[in-house]
Design an enzyme around this catalytic site. Structure first.
Site, PDB file in Angstrom:
ATOM      1  N   GLU A 253       1.246  -4.684  47.867  1.00 43.33           N
ATOM      2  CA  GLU A 253       1.658  -3.640  46.934  1.00 43.33           C
ATOM      3  C   GLU A 253       0.380  -3.610  45.757  1.00 43.33           C
ATOM      4  O   GLU A 253       0.283  -2.646  45.095  1.00 43.33           O
ATOM      5  CB  GLU A 253       3.087  -3.572  46.289  1.00 43.33           C
ATOM      6  CG  GLU A 253       3.343  -4.758  45.167  1.00 43.33           C
ATOM      7  CD  GLU A 253       3.115  -6.188  45.641  1.00 43.33           C
ATOM      8  OE1 GLU A 253       3.098  -6.476  46.743  1.00 43.33           O
ATOM      9  OE2 GLU A 253       3.735  -6.923  44.823  1.00 43.33           O
TER      10      GLU A 253
ATOM     11  N   HIS B 118      -0.031 -10.097  47.965  1.00 43.45           N
ATOM     12  CA  HIS B 118       0.838  -8.928  47.558  1.00 43.45           C
ATOM     13  C   HIS B 118       0.087  -7.581  47.923  1.00 43.45           C
ATOM     14  O   HIS B 118      -0.756  -6.965  47.366  1.00 43.45           O
ATOM     15  CB  HIS B 118       0.677  -8.791  45.776  1.00 43.45           C
ATOM     16  CG  HIS B 118       1.189  -9.755  45.078  1.00 43.45           C
ATOM     17  ND1 HIS B 118       2.676  -9.718  44.721  1.00 43.45           N
ATOM     18  CD2 HIS B 118       1.034 -10.977  44.755  1.00 43.45           C
ATOM     19  CE1 HIS B 118       3.265 -10.898  44.003  1.00 43.45           C
ATOM     20  NE2 HIS B 118       2.097 -11.762  43.963  1.00 43.45           N
TER      21      HIS B 118
ATOM     22  N   CYS C  71       5.111 -12.974  48.158  1.00 37.13           N
ATOM     23  CA  CYS C  71       4.861 -14.315  47.194  1.00 37.13           C
ATOM     24  C   CYS C  71       5.579 -15.032  47.289  1.00 37.13           C
ATOM     25  O   CYS C  71       6.240 -15.744  48.325  1.00 37.13           O
ATOM     26  CB  CYS C  71       4.201 -13.488  46.090  1.00 37.13           C
ATOM     27  SG  CYS C  71       3.487 -14.623  44.983  1.00 37.13           S
TER      28      CYS C  71
END
Lengths: 206, 253
Positions: free
Chosen positions: A186, A184, A81
């Site tokens: 994650e 993202h 990001c």
């Protein structure tokens, strides 16, 4: 295998740490630039404004440490990001700010008509060629985005993936050992973990 | 193409998970952690967690517990309740929240929203508006979980906060919340037509058609719902199959 997550006070570090641990890596989350010596892989996470992010990286001594590790020692790095955006030469959030300059290009605001900004939610990532980062991930898989700015690389070769929100923008970049995702991983559930594992596998082989 | 998000909302009170009707009569619903684990394993698009106690009693968010919860959540995690300061936001983001939800504090200090936007970016700020419809058809914003009037009209406030830097609006109808009688489409449409940031519809979903209406008739970018998922056999996954049939773009994992 130790992955360093850079803590420069920008955003959600706990999720990144947990996701990397789930993917089987030892993780150091650190404010101390000296810790870069021990890292096999580096994650530059981040939520927030470009200028603030660069200011903090420099104030904390990360700028020089990163350049040595990434450009000289070729330690693999994944920017996520804002972390991806900081890899660029220039950012234009709030004011014009010099970036890390690892991947030539600049970061500008998503300027769209009839489409809502920020771009928040799950959107498809398309890629044209096979890449080790994208192994076992189908073309067109949804990843989680949350951003208002986007990276325009100077060289087409740096573009690994694109996404459409009103227009087609660059969602994955690469320059040798340097990777960046606008989304993202994650927070992108199972497919995000596959991507992180691919990055860790690449880092292990370096 | 960007997908319409289906977002289960978890309301958390004293470590239990609760769901009320029209912002009152909270019912216990087991504990938060198992709920998060289940939603995470079902790969939902996003989760919203509200700490109702912190919001009602004006206490700080419980950062330790939120960290424990965030550790089990690998989908986007949005946290609200009791957030007052820039430091609260920083701490929440560092313990694992991806976005933060602000309602009451924005009335106390409107500059808080612009400060957060400058420091962390608009994309992490969800401005929550709890809207009550008056008999003349006007909508007013309420705060402290619907307990206190603010005197602010919903549309004016939404525009003001968009300009201040809010990234999304979570728009809840107090009147419809928990009734499962459907969203207040007039309210949703009023805000989506005038704003350019995403609006998350909330309050009143009872069946899949209600969700479709919020998107297709109301213009919502995302749908938050609690009762429909907690108290019925209906699931986010089945909701998406229904929405897809209706022509709404949704994500399947």
């Amino acid at each position: 295998m130790t992955t360093l997550v850079i803590d420069y006070g920008m955003g959600n570090l706990a999720s990144v740490r947990r996701a990397l641990e789930e993917c089987g890596s030892d993780v150091i989350v650190s404010k101390d630039a000296d810790d870069i010596e021990d890292a096999n892989a580096i994650i530059l996470p981040g939520v927030g404004a470009f200028s603030e992010g660069m200011q903090r990286l420099h104030d904390m001594g990360w700028g020089k440490a990163l350049t040595k590790a990434v450009l000289e020692e070729k330690t693999p790095i994944l920017g996520i990001c804002l972390g991806m955006q900081l890899l660029a030469d220039w950012g234009y959030e709030h004011n014009k700010t010099k970036g890390l300059g690892y991947i030539a290009g600049e970061v500008v605001k998503l300027e769209l008509q009839n489409t809502r900004i920020p771009h928040i939610g799950w959107n498809e990532v398309s890629y044209k060629e096979e890449n080790l980062l994208l192994e076992h991930i189908s073309n067109g898989t949804d990843f989680y985005f949350v951003h208002s700015y986007h990276f325009i690389p100077q060289n087409q070769e740096a573009i690994l993936g694109t996404t459409t929100h009103g227009f087609e923008f660059v969602s994955i970049v690469q320059n040798n050992n340097i990777f960046g995702t606008q989304f993202h991983p994650e927070k992108s559930s199972k497919n995000g973990f596959v991507l992180l594992r691919n990055f860790l596998k690449f880092s292990e082989s370096c | 193409m960007l997908k319409t998000r289906i977002i289960p909302t978890l309301l958390w009170k004293d470590l239990g998970l609760v769901k009320g009707v029209a912002f009152d009569s909270w019912r216990r619903l087991g504990t938060v952690l198992p709920a998060i684990k289940v939603y995470n394993s079902r790969d939902v698009d996003e989760l919203v967690l509200f700490d109702i106690i912190a919001s009602e009693e004006n206490t700080r968010p419980d950062f330790d517990i939120i960290e424990d919860l965030a550790m089990e959540c690998f989908v986007p995690f949005t946290v609200g309740g009791g957030i007052r300061t820039l430091e609260d936001v920083r701490t929440l983001l560092s313990v694992g929240a991806d976005k933060i939800v602000i309602n009451t504090a924005a009335f106390d200090s409107p500059q808080l929203i612009s400060q957060i936007a400058e420091r962390f970016g608009s994309q992490c700020i969800v401005l929550s508006i709890d809207a009550k419809r008056h008999s003349n058809g006007d909508y007013e914003c309420y705060r402290y979980c619907g307990k206190e009037k603010t005197g602010k009209g919903v549309l004016d406030w939404a525009k003001e906060m968009e300009n201040a830097g809010a990234g999304e609006i979570l728009l809840t109808s107090i009147d419809n919340d928990g009734t499962m009688n459907g969203y207040d489409l007039e309210l949703i449409k009023m805000v989506t037509q005038e704003l350019s940031i995403p609006v998350i519809a909330s309050g009143g979903a009872g069946n899949y058609q209600d969700l479709a209406d919020a998107v297709l008739l109301g213009g919502a970018e995302a749908i938050a719902a609690a009762s429909i998922f907690h108290f019925t056999e209906q699931t986010p996954q089945a909701a998406k199959l229904y929405l897809k049939e209706k022509g709404v773009s949704v994500r399947f994992s």
